[in-house]
Design a protein around this motif. Structure first.
Motif, short mmCIF file in Angstrom:
data_model
loop_
_atom_site.label_atom_id
_atom_site.label_comp_id
_atom_site.label_asym_id
_atom_site.label_seq_id
_atom_site.Cartn_x
_atom_site.Cartn_y
_atom_site.Cartn_z
N ARG A 119 0.82 -1.20 0.00
CA ARG A 119 0.00 0.00 0.00
C ARG A 119 0.87 1.26 0.00
N VAL A 120 1.88 1.25 0.86
CA VAL A 120 2.76 2.40 0.99
C VAL A 120 3.55 2.58 -0.31
N ALA A 163 1.41 4.08 -3.02
CA ALA A 163 1.16 5.50 -2.79
C ALA A 163 2.41 6.32 -3.12
N GLU A 164 3.57 5.77 -2.72
CA GLU A 164 4.82 6.52 -2.94
C GLU A 164 5.18 6.55 -4.43
N GLN A 190 3.18 7.00 -6.65
CA GLN A 190 2.38 8.10 -7.23
C GLN A 190 2.80 9.44 -6.67
N GLY A 191 3.94 9.45 -5.99
CA GLY A 191 4.48 10.73 -5.51
C GLY A 191 3.97 11.16 -4.15
N ARG A 192 3.16 10.32 -3.50
CA ARG A 192 2.67 10.69 -2.17
C ARG A 192 3.74 10.45 -1.14
N ILE A 193 3.83 11.27 -0.13
CA ILE A 193 4.78 11.00 0.96
C ILE A 193 4.00 10.33 2.08
N TRP A 194 4.37 9.09 2.38
CA TRP A 194 3.64 8.35 3.43
C TRP A 194 4.27 8.67 4.78
#
Ligand code: GLU
Length: 300
Positions: free
Chosen positions: A112-113, A116-117, A119-123
């Motif tokens: 999951r992490v 998300a990462e 896609q450029g998201r910072i978890w």
């Protein structure tokens, strides 16, 4: 005139391996502080992980501590003999709606992490660097929970951290603790607790009705511990401990976090570093005075 209550210190190793130099420093500092304060020094085995903890490790710990010249008061408390006390504490949190069963495995969380990462998201990560729990199953209804449990999925009970903090703040205002050591970033004195940094922490598991955080606060209170002395690696965990203490109406000890013993690469020693185990150092001819020197303490 009433006598000042006697301070109570404790050393709380996990009997899942041999003690190493890091434990020696901790036990020696803790014991010296307890005796200097005229306090009691208790020994507690944190053996809730019944698959990794073994009686021979407990025997080894007792032998190593005695060899170092450390004496403790009263019988040893074993957490594995007190699951009922932790279950009761867990039930109180559950009854207030602050806990939920979570079913994502470590691999699922990781996937999951990573997605998300990618896609450029910072978890967000906790102070130990682990990704925070996504919290998907917070809102699962009873039926879905029951189905997952019947299907035999592993699960952990987690604290709804935002709700838990709000409940604690309503009871006691902002959370803090008294630190007589120095934190990793020079923190000293009154430290503001920041339990939100840990996300939805695990409070109990399917196979074990407790967790490190829950049993440590329950035991410190049950044993009347007034002073917690331990390594800096647990500094940030204190935020979770203060949160649970307020929610469970338990007193707050004073905390003292001490420096760690690092290996040549600057990393914290762990139980896998066999060559720094007290047992092997002793077998190689080291004396307790050598151990003090190795961990940077003056002669005793
Ligand atoms: N059982 C923990 C450990 O061995 C120590 C817990 C504590 O001192 O709060 O790292």
């Amino acid at each position: 005139m009433t006598a000042e209550p006697r301070p109570v210190f404790r050393f709380a190793p996990s009997p899942n391996g041999d003690l190493h130099l890091g434990h020696a420093l901790s036990a020696l500092v803790d014991h010296a502080m307890a005796r200097a304060a005229g306090g009691l020094f208790l020994l507690r085995m944190e053996d809730i992980d019944v698959t990794r903890c073994r009686p021979e490790y407990e025997r080894g710990i007792v032998e190593d501590l005695a060899w170092l010249g450390i004496t403790w008061d009263g019988p040893i408390r074993r957490q594995s003999e007190h699951f009922d006390a932790y279950r009761k504490a867990m039930d109180r949190l559950w009854a207030r709606g602050l806990v939920y069963p979570s079913f994502l495995t470590r691999t699922e969380i990781k996937a999951r992490v990573e997605a998300a990462e990618a896609q450029g998201r910072i978890w967000p990560r906790d102070p130990d660097g682990a990704p925070l729990y996504p919290g998907d199953d917070r809102g699962l209804d009873e039926k879905a929970v029951e189905a997952a449990m019947i299907a035999g999925k592993p699960y952990a009970f987690r604290l709804k951290i935002a709700e838990a903090i709000a409940a604690a703040n309503a009871l006691a205002g902002p959370l803090d603790w008294t630190e007589t050591g120095v934190g990793p970033d020079g923190e000293a004195g009154t430290i503001a607790a920041r339990p939100e940094r840990w996300g939805d922490v695990v409070i109990a598991r399917k196979e074990v009705p407790t967790s490190y955080h829950l049993s440590v606060v329950v035991d410190d209170a049950l044993q009347g511990v007034t002073h917690v002395v331990r390594g800096l690696d647990l500094f940030h965990a204190t935020s979770v401990h203060r949160l649970l203490q307020v929610l469970l109406d338990l007193p707050a000890p004073v905390y003292h976090h001490h420096r760690l013993v690092l290996d040549e690469t600057g990393r914290k020693l762990s139980k896998s570093f066999g060559d720094t185990s007290l047992k092997s150092l002793r077998a190689g001819g080291a004396t307790p005075a050598d151990i003090r020197k190795l961990v940077g303490l003056p002669p005793g």
